[in-house]
Scaffold this motif. Sequence first.
Motif, PDB file in Angstrom:
ATOM      1  N   MET A   9       0.814  -1.218   0.000  1.00 60.12           N
ATOM      2  CA  MET A   9       0.000   0.000   0.000  1.00 60.12           C
ATOM      3  C   MET A   9       0.845   1.265   0.000  1.00 60.12           C
ATOM      4  O   MET A   9       0.490   2.274  -0.620  1.00 60.12           O
ATOM      5  N   VAL A  10       1.985   1.217   0.683  1.00 58.42           N
ATOM      6  CA  VAL A  10       2.786   2.442   0.813  1.00 58.42           C
ATOM      7  C   VAL A  10       3.923   2.539  -0.205  1.00 58.42           C
ATOM      8  O   VAL A  10       4.406   3.654  -0.480  1.00 58.42           O
ATOM      9  N   LEU A  11       4.364   1.415  -0.770  1.00 59.30           N
ATOM     10  CA  LEU A  11       5.504   1.449  -1.690  1.00 59.30           C
ATOM     11  C   LEU A  11       5.132   1.379  -3.166  1.00 59.30           C
ATOM     12  O   LEU A  11       5.741   2.056  -4.000  1.00 59.30           O
ATOM     13  N   PHE A  12       4.143   0.585  -3.503  1.00 62.97           N
ATOM     14  CA  PHE A  12       3.797   0.438  -4.925  1.00 62.97           C
ATOM     15  C   PHE A  12       3.318   1.748  -5.560  1.00 62.97           C
ATOM     16  O   PHE A  12       3.756   2.104  -6.659  1.00 62.97           O
ATOM     17  N   CYS A  29      13.279   0.539   5.787  1.00 61.20           N
ATOM     18  CA  CYS A  29      12.158   0.460   6.721  1.00 61.20           C
ATOM     19  C   CYS A  29      12.751  -0.014   8.043  1.00 61.20           C
ATOM     20  O   CYS A  29      13.363  -1.083   8.093  1.00 61.20           O
ATOM     21  N   SER A  30      12.577   0.745   9.068  1.00 54.04           N
ATOM     22  CA  SER A  30      13.301   0.478  10.306  1.00 54.04           C
ATOM     23  C   SER A  30      12.812  -0.768  11.036  1.00 54.04           C
ATOM     24  O   SER A  30      13.604  -1.601  11.464  1.00 54.04           O
ATOM     25  N   GLY A  31      11.491  -0.922  11.184  1.00 54.88           N
ATOM     26  CA  GLY A  31      10.975  -1.944  12.085  1.00 54.88           C
ATOM     27  C   GLY A  31      10.473  -3.221  11.457  1.00 54.88           C
ATOM     28  O   GLY A  31      10.130  -4.160  12.177  1.00 54.88           O
ATOM     29  N   PHE A  32      10.410  -3.290  10.130  1.00 55.65           N
ATOM     30  CA  PHE A  32       9.862  -4.488   9.482  1.00 55.65           C
ATOM     31  C   PHE A  32      10.868  -5.004   8.468  1.00 55.65           C
ATOM     32  O   PHE A  32      11.232  -4.296   7.526  1.00 55.65           O
ATOM     33  N   CYS A  33      11.327  -6.231   8.664  1.00 51.52           N
ATOM     34  CA  CYS A  33      12.356  -6.807   7.794  1.00 51.52           C
ATOM     35  C   CYS A  33      11.950  -8.231   7.424  1.00 51.52           C
ATOM     36  O   CYS A  33      12.426  -9.200   8.027  1.00 51.52           O
ATOM     37  N   PRO A  34      11.053  -8.389   6.421  1.00 47.50           N
ATOM     38  CA  PRO A  34      10.556  -9.718   6.062  1.00 47.50           C
ATOM     39  C   PRO A  34      11.547 -10.494   5.216  1.00 47.50           C
ATOM     40  O   PRO A  34      12.580  -9.971   4.792  1.00 47.50           O
ATOM     41  N   SER A  35      11.214 -11.738   4.947  1.00 49.08           N
ATOM     42  CA  SER A  35      12.002 -12.571   4.047  1.00 49.08           C
ATOM     43  C   SER A  35      11.045 -13.269   3.089  1.00 49.08           C
ATOM     44  O   SER A  35      10.145 -13.989   3.547  1.00 49.08           O
ATOM     45  N   PRO A  36      11.138 -13.046   1.773  1.00 45.56           N
ATOM     46  CA  PRO A  36      12.125 -12.236   1.059  1.00 45.56           C
ATOM     47  C   PRO A  36      12.094 -10.769   1.496  1.00 45.56           C
ATOM     48  O   PRO A  36      11.097 -10.298   2.031  1.00 45.56           O
ATOM     49  N   SER A  37      13.170 -10.072   1.203  1.00 42.35           N
ATOM     50  CA  SER A  37      13.349  -8.704   1.674  1.00 42.35           C
ATOM     51  C   SER A  37      12.415  -7.733   0.963  1.00 42.35           C
ATOM     52  O   SER A  37      11.789  -8.057  -0.054  1.00 42.35           O
ATOM     53  N   LEU A  38      12.343  -6.507   1.497  1.00 44.60           N
ATOM     54  CA  LEU A  38      11.510  -5.467   0.895  1.00 44.60           C
ATOM     55  C   LEU A  38      11.974  -5.142  -0.521  1.00 44.60           C
ATOM     56  O   LEU A  38      11.152  -4.913  -1.417  1.00 44.60           O
ATOM     57  N   SER A  39      13.284  -5.104  -0.737  1.00 44.12           N
ATOM     58  CA  SER A  39      13.783  -4.825  -2.088  1.00 44.12           C
ATOM     59  C   SER A  39      13.390  -5.951  -3.048  1.00 44.12           C
ATOM     60  O   SER A  39      13.073  -5.701  -4.217  1.00 44.12           O
ATOM     61  N   SER A  40      13.363  -7.190  -2.558  1.00 40.90           N
ATOM     62  CA  SER A  40      12.944  -8.314  -3.408  1.00 40.90           C
ATOM     63  C   SER A  40      11.465  -8.209  -3.770  1.00 40.90           C
ATOM     64  O   SER A  40      11.056  -8.579  -4.873  1.00 40.90           O
ATOM     65  N   MET A  65      12.119  -6.362 -12.408  1.00 41.73           N
ATOM     66  CA  MET A  65      13.359  -5.636 -12.672  1.00 41.73           C
ATOM     67  C   MET A  65      14.447  -6.589 -13.163  1.00 41.73           C
ATOM     68  O   MET A  65      14.296  -7.811 -13.123  1.00 41.73           O
ATOM     69  N   ARG A  66      15.556  -6.012 -13.583  1.00 39.92           N
ATOM     70  CA  ARG A  66      16.636  -6.796 -14.177  1.00 39.92           C
ATOM     71  C   ARG A  66      17.279  -7.742 -13.161  1.00 39.92           C
ATOM     72  O   ARG A  66      17.292  -7.483 -11.958  1.00 39.92           O
ATOM     73  N   SER A  67      17.861  -8.807 -13.683  1.00 42.80           N
ATOM     74  CA  SER A  67      18.507  -9.793 -12.812  1.00 42.80           C
ATOM     75  C   SER A  67      19.813  -9.281 -12.226  1.00 42.80           C
ATOM     76  O   SER A  67      20.289  -9.805 -11.213  1.00 42.80           O
ATOM     77  N   ASP A  68      20.423  -8.257 -12.869  1.00 37.61           N
ATOM     78  CA  ASP A  68      21.705  -7.744 -12.381  1.00 37.61           C
ATOM     79  C   ASP A  68      21.557  -6.464 -11.570  1.00 37.61           C
ATOM     80  O   ASP A  68      22.546  -5.781 -11.306  1.00 37.61           O
ATOM     81  N   ILE A  69      20.330  -6.132 -11.153  1.00 32.83           N
ATOM     82  CA  ILE A  69      20.133  -4.919 -10.353  1.00 32.83           C
ATOM     83  C   ILE A  69      20.824  -5.089  -9.000  1.00 32.83           C
ATOM     84  O   ILE A  69      20.854  -6.185  -8.431  1.00 32.83           O
ATOM     85  N   LYS A  70      21.402  -4.017  -8.508  1.00 36.04           N
ATOM     86  CA  LYS A  70      22.074  -4.033  -7.206  1.00 36.04           C
ATOM     87  C   LYS A  70      21.059  -3.566  -6.173  1.00 36.04           C
ATOM     88  O   LYS A  70      20.688  -2.398  -6.142  1.00 36.04           O
ATOM     89  N   SER A  71      20.604  -4.482  -5.321  1.00 40.21           N
ATOM     90  CA  SER A  71      19.516  -4.182  -4.393  1.00 40.21           C
ATOM     91  C   SER A  71      19.967  -4.297  -2.949  1.00 40.21           C
ATOM     92  O   SER A  71      20.781  -5.167  -2.597  1.00 40.21           O
ATOM     93  N   TYR A  72      19.413  -3.410  -2.108  1.00 37.03           N
ATOM     94  CA  TYR A  72      19.776  -3.359  -0.690  1.00 37.03           C
ATOM     95  C   TYR A  72      18.523  -3.041   0.126  1.00 37.03           C
ATOM     96  O   TYR A  72      17.676  -2.251  -0.300  1.00 37.03           O
ATOM     97  N   THR A  73      18.434  -3.639   1.316  1.00 39.78           N
ATOM     98  CA  THR A  73      17.361  -3.337   2.255  1.00 39.78           C
ATOM     99  C   THR A  73      17.984  -2.892   3.570  1.00 39.78           C
ATOM    100  O   THR A  73      18.795  -3.619   4.151  1.00 39.78           O
ATOM    101  N   LEU A  74      17.615  -1.700   4.034  1.00 42.39           N
ATOM    102  CA  LEU A  74      18.138  -1.150   5.283  1.00 42.39           C
ATOM    103  C   LEU A  74      17.071  -1.262   6.358  1.00 42.39           C
ATOM    104  O   LEU A  74      15.925  -0.862   6.145  1.00 42.39           O
TER     105      LEU A  74
END
Length: 493
Positions: A161-164, A188-199, A207-216
Amino acid sequence: MMESLSKLTHDPLLGTLNALPSNPLSKQLHSTFMELLRFSTVIVVTSIEAFFLTQGWKPILHFLFLLCFIFFFILKLFLSKAPSVYLVDYSCLKPPGFCRIPFSSFLENISLFETFDAESLSFMAKVLTSSGQSQETCLPPALHYIPLKTHQQESIKEVHMVLFPIMEDLLSKTRLSPRDIDILIVNCSGFCPSPSLSSIIINKYSMRSDIKSYTLSGMGCSASAIGIHMAENLLKTHKNSYAVVLSTEVLSTGWYPGNERSKLALNCLFRMGSAAILLSNKRDAKKSSKYKLFRTLRTLRAFEDKAYLSAFREEDSLGYLGVTLNRDLLQVAGETLRSNVTVLGSSILPFSEKVRTIAAILWKIFINKSSEIYVPDFKTVIQHFCLPTSGRPVIREIAKGLKLGEKDIEPALMTLNRFGNQSSASLWYELAYLEAKERVKKGDMVWQLGMGSGPKCNSVVLECIRPIVGESKRGPWDDCIHRYPIAALDQGI
């Protein structure tokens, strides 16, 4: 709560000079030393050339010597120069109307929860009414239910709801395809799911398979500024790239259902919001971008136990998870802010302000230890300020320390009033406010100041590189900018 905390804080910039950040300050001193070294090299080369002249060398030898030196200097300068990083555009979420939570509805709902006693309900009512928020702030649907829906699946729905919507709005504004993005950073400080938010984002937009993705995660209210700093460093390495930073806070996982006073405040302070920012180091990005990254700076004090424990997520005696805000939180925040401002000022302030600051420090150390430290005038180089929206008293304490006027803190106060404290995304709602008011002109500097748990303080200084017009008709302020500023906020209206 906020007023009582305000009385405990000290001026963020005044006071003792102890505990300055050794690492950032040493880097700044190293940078200054290298500048002096380069200047000394020029002096040495000039002296050698003068010696050659006195020895009667042929002109062609002088020319070859100087040509080699100039070629080496230009080559080194060209190779060592990192590409400029531009902020192309950004988007802020405008929460849907059905998520609005007036004070009366909020207080009525929480009174139906069996977990809260009368003292806790009274305390939260005081925090809410003194926080500086209006009746228009929003909470996600999961926190409108009785009882609340705080399980994993509801949190994932909140992420969608907030990211898309902001990701889609940003791509639409910039006319980019998701496959054009080279770097993705989601915080996102308090919620860290698996798969990650960036995933989740990569999967949604293929997105591309070679994208450099990070979740903080766990970075608190300063996470957006950290994301910008991280994206800048990555873009210095990966040329000709686009980077997207997504900032939000998932509130359904942060609700505290217990009765410990030090953990209850956050139930009332944080509200729904998110932001998406597009950065690029492409050469042609300068033509379409709004801003150029002028300076980023990170400082933290996690090495001190007192600072480290000032805001801490932990379980209470009944096993309920919540964030404890200790009584020395704002004092620690002031010290962290002072350390960040000290280093930032040494790099962006004009020479006259640097001289006044150094003179005041020397005067305090060697002549009059009781004298107040000279607070440099950042308005000599910064035209607009985006401050943490942690509460009205906090905003005013920071303004007092930086010697800012009412006009300077207006974006923070109005953002807090209209949207509440949206954690790390608030800085972008403040910038959107300035743009909607058409106050940001080409050549202006904007200082975004993020402060979060850890504790840490992060600065992003932006330089406006093109005229910005028409923003009052789009973005989160499009239907209400004409109502702001509201003059009577300090009277609780």
